[in-house]
Structure formats: C-alpha cells, structure tokens
Design a protein around this motif. Sequence first.
Motif, short mmCIF file in Angstrom:
data_model
loop_
_atom_site.label_atom_id
_atom_site.label_comp_id
_atom_site.label_asym_id
_atom_site.label_seq_id
_atom_site.Cartn_x
_atom_site.Cartn_y
_atom_site.Cartn_z
N SER A 38 0.83 -1.20 0.00
CA SER A 38 0.00 0.00 0.00
C SER A 38 0.87 1.26 0.00
CB SER A 38 -0.90 0.01 1.23
OG SER A 38 -0.13 0.22 2.41
N ARG A 39 0.23 2.38 -0.34
CA ARG A 39 0.94 3.66 -0.29
C ARG A 39 1.34 3.99 1.15
NH1 ARG A 39 -0.20 9.27 -3.51
NH2 ARG A 39 1.05 10.65 -2.17
N ARG A 40 0.53 3.59 2.13
CA ARG A 40 0.87 3.85 3.54
C ARG A 40 2.16 3.14 3.93
NH1 ARG A 40 -4.78 3.56 3.70
NH2 ARG A 40 -5.80 5.39 4.61
N LEU A 41 2.30 1.88 3.50
CA LEU A 41 3.53 1.15 3.80
C LEU A 41 4.70 1.79 3.06
CD1 LEU A 41 5.12 -1.13 5.05
CD2 LEU A 41 4.30 -2.65 3.23
N ALA A 42 4.48 2.22 1.84
CA ALA A 42 5.54 2.86 1.07
C ALA A 42 6.02 4.13 1.76
CB ALA A 42 5.05 3.18 -0.34
N GLU A 43 5.09 4.90 2.30
CA GLU A 43 5.48 6.13 3.00
C GLU A 43 6.23 5.80 4.28
OE1 GLU A 43 5.24 9.11 1.77
OE2 GLU A 43 4.22 8.37 -0.02
N ALA A 44 5.82 4.72 4.97
CA ALA A 44 6.47 4.35 6.23
C ALA A 44 7.89 3.85 6.00
CB ALA A 44 5.64 3.27 6.93
N ILE A 45 8.12 3.04 4.98
CA ILE A 45 9.43 2.44 4.79
C ILE A 45 10.44 3.44 4.23
CG2 ILE A 45 9.20 1.55 2.43
CD1 ILE A 45 10.44 -1.08 3.48
N THR A 46 9.95 4.52 3.62
CA THR A 46 10.85 5.54 3.05
C THR A 46 10.93 6.80 3.92
OG1 THR A 46 9.05 6.49 1.72
CG2 THR A 46 10.38 4.75 0.69
N ALA A 47 10.30 6.78 5.09
CA ALA A 47 10.15 8.00 5.90
C ALA A 47 11.48 8.63 6.30
CB ALA A 47 9.32 7.69 7.15
N ASP A 48 12.53 7.83 6.50
CA ASP A 48 13.81 8.36 6.97
C ASP A 48 14.73 8.81 5.83
OD1 ASP A 48 12.93 7.71 9.49
OD2 ASP A 48 14.10 5.86 9.63
N ILE A 49 14.30 8.67 4.60
CA ILE A 49 15.15 8.95 3.44
C ILE A 49 14.79 10.30 2.85
CG2 ILE A 49 15.93 8.11 1.19
CD1 ILE A 49 15.14 5.30 2.09
N SER A 50 15.80 11.11 2.59
CA SER A 50 15.58 12.45 2.04
C SER A 50 16.50 12.67 0.84
CB SER A 50 15.87 13.51 3.11
OG SER A 50 17.27 13.64 3.31
N PRO A 51 16.27 13.75 0.07
CA PRO A 51 17.15 14.02 -1.07
C PRO A 51 18.61 14.18 -0.68
CG PRO A 51 15.16 15.35 -1.20
CD PRO A 51 15.14 14.69 0.14
N ARG A 52 18.88 14.53 0.59
CA ARG A 52 20.26 14.68 1.05
C ARG A 52 20.94 13.32 1.24
NH1 ARG A 52 17.28 17.91 4.33
NH2 ARG A 52 17.54 16.47 6.09
N SER A 53 20.14 12.24 1.22
CA SER A 53 20.69 10.91 1.49
C SER A 53 21.67 10.46 0.41
CB SER A 53 19.55 9.90 1.62
OG SER A 53 18.69 10.23 2.68
#
Length: 202
Positions: free
Chosen positions: A31-46
């Motif tokens: 789901s989109r909710r799981l996708a948002e949760a698993i990527t929550a700590d990743i940013s463009p600075r990563s």
Amino acid sequence: MNLSRRTPDHLLFLRSWISRPLQVAAVAPSSRRLAEAITADISPRSGPVLELGPGTGVFTQALLRRGIPEAALTLVEREPAFAELLRIRFPAASVLECDAATLPSGCRGFSAAVSGLPLLSMPPGQVERILAGAFERLVGDACFYQFTYGPRCPVPEAVLLRLGLAARFRRFVPLNLPPASVYRITRLSSLQEQEASQCASF
C-alpha cells in the motif's frame, strides 16, 4: 502492446505470484501507507538509493515523492515482467534484472537501501547473502529498510550477529493488507559488536 504495459498492477502481481509464489510471496502490491512508512527516513540529502525487489514500483514512487532524483535510484528486480514495467515507469533509474543475492560488483556507493523482498520465505543462507551484499554496497552509516508481515524482524538474529548488524523496529502499518511492520537495519559499532559477542558466548 506488451502485457505488462496494459495489465493493472494488482493483476500483474497476482499472475506473478501464481507462477512463482515463493519468489513473489504476496498477491498484491504494498500500500501507499507502507511505502510512506518504509521511506520515511530517506531524504534528497541521502544520496543514491538501492531498492531490492521493487515489484511494480510502489516504494519507488514514494522515494520520488520524497525528492529522491529518479536517476539516483538503482532498482534490482529478478521478475522479468516487473523489471520491464519498471523500465517503462522509471526510465531514468537504473534497473538491474538480477537476483538481489548476486549484485554486480560495480553496483555500490549507496546511502540507503529499501527492500520489498519476501525474506520470511527465504532460507537463512539466502537472507545472509542478500544482507551481506547490500551492506558491501552501502556507505558509512547507511541503513537498510525492510518490511515484514510477521511479528518480528524477518532477518534471523544469528544472521544479524554474523554480519555485525542490528535491527530496530521503526513503524507499524495496520492499514496495509496484511498489516506490516518496518525495520531499520544498521551496522553495529565496535563496542556493540563486542557486547553482542560476549552475550553470544554465555
């Protein structure tokens, strides 16, 4: 027109699951909710991101929404129909049609890894090869993000210990089908490795 271009994602997923149930291990995309949760700590600075088992690209789309440039994504997908779909949807990304346990030697320098692989359906030896290969390609204190439908981290504790890794629960996603949990896997510090070895010897 190619079937993967016109087949809805859930039907493509179901068809792949029917033909290879142990490799796909799910009957529908995350789901989109799981996708948002698993990527929550990743940013463009990563920096560059490695994605293992992206399937139809639900997590990939979440990474793009977080501002990760498409060209900074390397997608590793062994299922041919999914790999073809990913090339169409994310033409600027690097799509590798191969097993996550045997990544090419030139594939490295990543600041994060996101995994949609069904680790619970794999033998521990295969899980260990996947984690070892991924961390060889992650830089510094980069993290590996994994979800599971089970009640605990899908990476066996013995595998984590042998590889010098630690897993931490991050988020529970009750509105996924089925409900899922997200874990962050990181390298242990030297002190933590010593403590883990001492505990294991008792």
